[in-house]
Enzyme design. Structure first.
Site, PDB file in Angstrom:
ATOM      1  CB  SER A 143      36.343  12.472  19.265  1.00 46.99           C
ATOM      2  OG  SER A 143      35.006  12.082  18.996  1.00 46.99           O
ATOM      3  CE1 TYR A 156      35.805  17.332  16.835  1.00 44.31           C
ATOM      4  CE2 TYR A 156      34.667  15.224  16.787  1.00 44.31           C
ATOM      5  CZ  TYR A 156      35.258  16.247  17.503  1.00 44.31           C
ATOM      6  OH  TYR A 156      35.291  16.193  18.876  1.00 44.31           O
TER       7      TYR A 156
HETATM    8  N1  LIG Z   1      31.100  17.437  23.301  1.00 42.32           N
HETATM    9  C1  LIG Z   1      31.289  16.254  22.724  1.00 42.32           C
HETATM   10  O1  LIG Z   1      30.332  15.530  22.376  1.00 42.32           O
HETATM   11  C2  LIG Z   1      32.681  15.746  22.512  1.00 42.32           C
HETATM   12  C3  LIG Z   1      32.862  14.397  22.151  1.00 42.32           C
HETATM   13  C4  LIG Z   1      34.137  13.889  21.950  1.00 42.32           C
HETATM   14  C5  LIG Z   1      35.219  14.733  22.097  1.00 42.32           C
HETATM   15  N2  LIG Z   1      35.043  16.050  22.422  1.00 42.32           N
HETATM   16  C6  LIG Z   1      36.223  16.884  22.549  1.00 42.32           C
HETATM   17  O2  LIG Z   1      36.272  17.384  23.875  1.00 42.32           O
HETATM   18  C7  LIG Z   1      37.044  18.591  23.879  1.00 42.32           C
HETATM   19  C8  LIG Z   1      36.326  19.639  24.707  1.00 42.32           C
HETATM   20  O3  LIG Z   1      35.114  19.986  24.050  1.00 42.32           O
HETATM   21  P1  LIG Z   1      33.763  20.383  24.832  1.00 42.32           P
HETATM   22  O4  LIG Z   1      32.741  19.379  24.473  1.00 42.32           O
HETATM   23  O5  LIG Z   1      34.081  20.650  26.263  1.00 42.32           O
HETATM   24  O6  LIG Z   1      33.318  21.694  24.065  1.00 42.32           O
HETATM   25  P2  LIG Z   1      33.366  23.255  24.425  1.00 42.32           P
HETATM   26  O7  LIG Z   1      32.830  23.501  25.794  1.00 42.32           O
HETATM   27  O8  LIG Z   1      32.723  23.936  23.264  1.00 42.32           O
HETATM   28  O9  LIG Z   1      34.936  23.570  24.460  1.00 42.32           O
HETATM   29  C9  LIG Z   1      35.709  23.776  23.315  1.00 42.32           C
HETATM   30  C10 LIG Z   1      36.874  24.624  23.748  1.00 42.32           C
HETATM   31  O10 LIG Z   1      37.786  24.827  22.664  1.00 42.32           O
HETATM   32  C11 LIG Z   1      38.200  26.186  22.718  1.00 42.32           C
HETATM   33  N3  LIG Z   1      38.714  26.697  21.452  1.00 42.32           N
HETATM   34  C12 LIG Z   1      38.112  26.668  20.241  1.00 42.32           C
HETATM   35  N4  LIG Z   1      38.896  27.302  19.354  1.00 42.32           N
HETATM   36  C13 LIG Z   1      39.988  27.754  20.020  1.00 42.32           C
HETATM   37  C14 LIG Z   1      41.145  28.501  19.656  1.00 42.32           C
HETATM   38  N5  LIG Z   1      41.349  28.900  18.400  1.00 42.32           N
HETATM   39  N6  LIG Z   1      42.062  28.779  20.626  1.00 42.32           N
HETATM   40  C15 LIG Z   1      41.880  28.360  21.885  1.00 42.32           C
HETATM   41  N7  LIG Z   1      40.800  27.674  22.295  1.00 42.32           N
HETATM   42  C16 LIG Z   1      39.871  27.384  21.373  1.00 42.32           C
HETATM   43  C17 LIG Z   1      36.935  26.924  23.126  1.00 42.32           C
HETATM   44  O11 LIG Z   1      37.266  28.224  23.545  1.00 42.32           O
HETATM   45  P3  LIG Z   1      36.137  29.380  23.580  1.00 42.32           P
HETATM   46  O12 LIG Z   1      35.403  29.141  24.852  1.00 42.32           O
HETATM   47  O13 LIG Z   1      36.920  30.642  23.569  1.00 42.32           O
HETATM   48  O14 LIG Z   1      35.303  29.192  22.349  1.00 42.32           O
HETATM   49  C18 LIG Z   1      36.434  26.021  24.238  1.00 42.32           C
HETATM   50  O15 LIG Z   1      37.093  26.293  25.458  1.00 42.32           O
HETATM   51  C19 LIG Z   1      37.290  18.950  22.417  1.00 42.32           C
HETATM   52  O16 LIG Z   1      38.573  18.530  22.029  1.00 42.32           O
HETATM   53  C20 LIG Z   1      36.249  18.122  21.687  1.00 42.32           C
HETATM   54  O17 LIG Z   1      36.633  17.847  20.346  1.00 42.32           O
HETATM   55  C21 LIG Z   1      33.795  16.569  22.664  1.00 42.32           C
END
Ligand SMILES: NC(=O)c1ccc[n+]([C@@H]2O[C@H](COP(=O)([O-])OP(=O)(O)OC[C@H]3O[C@@H](n4cnc5c(N)ncnc54)[C@H](OP(=O)(O)O)[C@@H]3O)[C@@H](O)[C@H]2O)c1
Length: 250
Positions: A143, A156
């Protein structure tokens, strides 16, 4: 034929909104996919969608990434199921409540564990496998938050920043083996993770980011800001002297 039409792709945290979009792009090219997620029902729904969209095969395994032994086991299962891998994308993560972390050692450590240690638990066996095969690409979603610590989300940010440094070393190690390591740095993305965050024009859709991730992997980029405008923004933010930065309420 597109270059990734027969790609063998492992996606960890495949139920993530961003990862699902990247997987859809691979599916449209007829890739062979191996997906992991901690919720079996949601994982199967994503797999069914990808089969309809053209994936040649879709295998799944339930994985809670806090179980490090199971992380290693699933890497081996995926490698065997697809007869090797061309791409591994690690996408899982959580956005912790910064105020709660400040009040709780347990919450802070859990956030670091999920966003950093669990990724390392996956990258260690993946790196060894790819290095021995002398082929492939490891991509990890970090990120922009990892580029500089801010009071509003430094727990984070610390995990993502540590990951950034880990990937830097891994890229340096695996380059002679012909293995690419892609560090993906999205800015704000409209996903379930940011459901409680006030939206601004800086937010990108998961579709835009997911597709950009596919392009970055196929181009074997090193470090990618997504969308592109985060690179100059983060250049300005990281260029600011600490004496000034510490006075800002960010
Ligand atoms: N959204 C943003 O603004 C943003 C910005 C920069 C980087 N990111 C990064 O992008 C990546 C994807 O995030 P997203 O935005 O797509 O959010 P998201 O849809 O909430 O996805 C997060 C994922 O992590 C999984 N997860 C959480 N705890 C877990 C565990 N203990 N074991 C296995 N899986 C687990 C969740 O599974 P469940 O569905 O079972 O909860 C979900 O599939 C992450 O690494 C995040 O840090 C996001």
């Amino acid at each position: 034929m597109p270059p990734d039409s027969s790609a063998r792709v492992l996606i960890i945290g495949a139920t993530s909104a961003i990862a699902t979009e990247t997987a859809r792009t691979y599916a449209a090219y007829g890739a062979r996919l191996f997906l992991t997620g901690r919720n079996g029902g949601r994982l199967e729904a994503v797999a069914a969608d990808l089969r309809v969209r053209g994936a040649r095969t879709v295998d799944t395994a339930v994985l809670d990434v806090t179980d490090h032994r199971r992380c290693q086991e699933v890497v081996e299962v995926a490698w065997a199921a697809l007869g090797g891998l061309d791409v591994a994308l690690v996408a899982h993560g959580v956005l912790p409540d910064q105020a709660r972390c400040q009040a709780s050692v347990a919450d802070t450590v859990a956030a670091l564990e999920l966003n950093f240690s669990s990724v390392v638990a996956l990258l260690t066996p993946l790196a060894n496998r790819f290095e021995a095969a002398r082929h492939g690409c490891i991509a990890v979603i970090t990120s922009v938050a990892g580029d500089r610590g801010r009071q509003s989300n430094y727990v984070y940010g610390a995990a993502k920043g540590g990951l950034d440094r880990f990937l830097q070393g891994l890229r340096n190690r695996l380059h002679p083996a012909g293995v690419a390591v892609v560090t993906l740095k999205p800015g704000f993305v409209d996903t379930p993770m940011t459901a409680g965050v006030a939206k601004s024009p800086l937010f990108a859709s998961s579709r835009r980011v997911g597709r950009a991730i596919h392009r970055a992997i196929e181009a074997r980029r090193n470090v990618v800001y997504i969308p592109w405008f985060w690179r100059p923004i983060m250049f300005l933010i990281t260029s600011m002297p600490e004496a000034v930065f510490k006075r800002l309420r960010l």
